[in-house]
Motif scaffolding. Structure first.
Motif, mmCIF file in Angstrom:
data_model
loop_
_atom_site.group_PDB
_atom_site.id
_atom_site.type_symbol
_atom_site.label_atom_id
_atom_site.label_comp_id
_atom_site.label_asym_id
_atom_site.label_seq_id
_atom_site.Cartn_x
_atom_site.Cartn_y
_atom_site.Cartn_z
ATOM 1 N N GLU A 37 39.620 43.443 39.060
ATOM 2 C CA GLU A 37 40.353 42.387 38.370
ATOM 3 C C GLU A 37 39.715 41.021 38.618
ATOM 4 N N ARG A 38 39.312 40.774 39.849
ATOM 5 C CA ARG A 38 38.679 39.486 40.160
ATOM 6 C C ARG A 38 37.307 39.378 39.511
ATOM 7 N N TYR A 40 36.492 40.767 36.664
ATOM 8 C CA TYR A 40 36.787 40.515 35.257
ATOM 9 C C TYR A 40 37.148 39.043 35.029
ATOM 10 N N SER A 41 37.979 38.479 35.925
ATOM 11 C CA SER A 41 38.364 37.070 35.815
ATOM 12 C C SER A 41 37.147 36.159 35.980
ATOM 13 N N ASN A 44 35.006 36.299 32.789
ATOM 14 C CA ASN A 44 35.648 35.562 31.696
ATOM 15 C C ASN A 44 35.558 34.056 31.901
#
Length: 61
Positions: A37-38, A40-41, A44
């Protein structure tokens, strides 16, 4: 001669280690999800900043 009681104890120990190894995979699953998740963040955000500050430039002469 093999003692049946010792063999049973060994099977219990191996079974306990197997169950412990499986149970320890659960926190690893959650940690890997947080890492993904990190990541991916991060990707982005770098793409967003790049699009905001580094748009295509046109050179006219």
């Amino acid at each position: 001669m093999i003692n049946l009681k010792d063999n049973n104890s060994l099977v219990k120990k191996i079974g306990f280690l197997f169950i412990l190894a499986i149970l320890l995979q659960i926190p690893m699953f959650f940690i890997n999800r947080i890492i993904d998740e990190r990541d991916y963040s991060y990707r982005n955000m770098t793409e967003e900043i790049g699009n905001e500050w580094g748009r295509k430039q046109t050179i006219a002469g």
